[in-house]
Motif scaffolding. Structure first.
Motif, PDB file in Angstrom:
ATOM      1  N   VAL A   4       5.121   1.309  -0.231  1.00 55.09           N
ATOM      2  CA  VAL A   4       5.025   2.293  -1.465  1.00 55.09           C
ATOM      3  C   VAL A   4       4.323   3.521  -1.349  1.00 55.09           C
ATOM      4  O   VAL A   4       4.752   4.676  -1.690  1.00 55.09           O
ATOM      5  N   PHE A   5       3.130   3.408  -0.655  1.00 55.97           N
ATOM      6  CA  PHE A   5       2.137   4.763  -0.473  1.00 55.97           C
ATOM      7  C   PHE A   5       1.975   4.788   1.071  1.00 55.97           C
ATOM      8  O   PHE A   5       0.695   4.745   1.538  1.00 55.97           O
ATOM      9  N   PRO A   6       3.037   5.051   1.976  1.00 54.77           N
ATOM     10  CA  PRO A   6       2.986   5.213   3.416  1.00 54.77           C
ATOM     11  C   PRO A   6       1.745   6.368   3.913  1.00 54.77           C
ATOM     12  O   PRO A   6       1.390   6.240   4.980  1.00 54.77           O
ATOM     13  N   ASP A   7       1.640   7.090   2.911  1.00 59.56           N
ATOM     14  CA  ASP A   7       0.669   8.313   3.252  1.00 59.56           C
ATOM     15  C   ASP A   7      -0.662   8.255   3.083  1.00 59.56           C
ATOM     16  O   ASP A   7      -1.617   9.151   3.220  1.00 59.56           O
ATOM     17  N   ALA A   8      -1.164   7.005   2.508  1.00 59.51           N
ATOM     18  CA  ALA A   8      -2.394   6.785   1.982  1.00 59.51           C
ATOM     19  C   ALA A   8      -3.194   6.991   3.140  1.00 59.51           C
ATOM     20  O   ALA A   8      -3.315   6.502   4.246  1.00 59.51           O
ATOM     21  N   GLU A   9      -4.529   7.639   2.885  1.00 60.93           N
ATOM     22  CA  GLU A   9      -5.589   7.620   3.683  1.00 60.93           C
ATOM     23  C   GLU A   9      -6.745   7.268   3.486  1.00 60.93           C
ATOM     24  O   GLU A   9      -7.629   6.778   4.219  1.00 60.93           O
ATOM     25  N   VAL A  10      -7.119   6.824   2.168  1.00 63.14           N
ATOM     26  CA  VAL A  10      -8.333   6.100   1.623  1.00 63.14           C
ATOM     27  C   VAL A  10      -7.953   5.384   0.381  1.00 63.14           C
ATOM     28  O   VAL A  10      -7.203   5.661  -0.352  1.00 63.14           O
ATOM     29  N   LEU A  11      -8.609   4.104   0.545  1.00 62.64           N
ATOM     30  CA  LEU A  11      -8.423   3.220  -0.804  1.00 62.64           C
ATOM     31  C   LEU A  11      -9.656   3.458  -1.599  1.00 62.64           C
ATOM     32  O   LEU A  11     -10.822   3.118  -1.254  1.00 62.64           O
TER      33      LEU A  11
END
Length: 219
Positions: A70-77
């Motif tokens: 859903v969020f393939p561009d995520a860099e940080v959680l």
């Protein structure tokens, strides 16, 4: 399928897991009482997943898979304090990603941080939450991250009650949101597996639709 539910297969698996370890407990005949005084037929404590390794593995692996899809561009959680922190940390470890967490308010000592962990302006963030009801604490975390210059891609939660107030508030805040399981799936699985009577489902849905209306009690 409900907009905030990513996968029906995942929703059923996590619902079964939560019911099996009593992280979600349904008691329509003997309701719990919330701090507000409202009577509730459901109690949810997703912290119990942390002490049940098989369930914990299901939750964190499903969370990682959901974020990748859903969020393939995520860099940080970023986890919400306090219940989302451990889930953000474990999922970030599985995904080989940095993580941090957002306090409910700024510290009154030290550097006075509200956001813990390194966060650069413009970084793409996914917020990890354990449970969404009215959405208030989650929205506060998102706003703090936005104020710090992050690009918040959205929120992933373990479960949601699916209350109209929460859905409306998340939409008004412009937050994309996906959950592993939800109230409707939990009560369907609970009825199928004998945790509750089939006729109790209508009472539970009545509570979910309007928690302030206690007419479902005793029906």
């Amino acid at each position: 399928m409900r907009e905030y539910l990513h996968s029906e297969k995942t929703a059923k698996l996590i619902a079964e897991d939560l019911l099996n370890i009593k992280a979600v407990f349904l008691r329509p005949e003997d309701p719990f009482t919330w701090a507000s005084g409202i009577k509730s037929p459901i109690y949810c404590d997703n912290r119990l997943t942390l002490t049940a390794p098989e369930v914990r593995n299901d939750v964190e692996n499903c969370m990682a898979e959901t974020i990748r899809e859903v969020f393939p561009d995520a860099e940080v959680l970023m986890g919400t304090a306090t219940a989302g922190i451990a889930h953000a940390a474990i999922t970030a470890h599985l995904m080989d990603m940095p993580m941090g967490y957002v306090r409910s308010g700024a510290k009154d000592h030290g550097r006075g941080n509200q956001i813990e962990g390194r966060l650069e302006p413009g970084q793409k963030v996914v917020v990890v939450e354990d449970l969404i009801s009215t959405g208030g604490s989650c929205i506060d975390a998102v706003n703090a991250l936005r104020d710090a210059g992050a690009e918040v891609l959205g929120v992933v939660s373990i479960m949601t009650y699916g209350m109209k107030k929460g859905i409306d508030r998340m939409a008004e805040a412009g937050i994309k949101w996906v959950t592993l399981t939800d109230f409707d799936t939990v009560i369907d699985v609970a009825a199928s597996n004998g945790y509750i009577r089939a006729e109790d489902k209508d009472r539970l849905v009545a509570f979910r639709n309007d928690p302030s209306d206690e007419s479902w009690i005793g029906k």
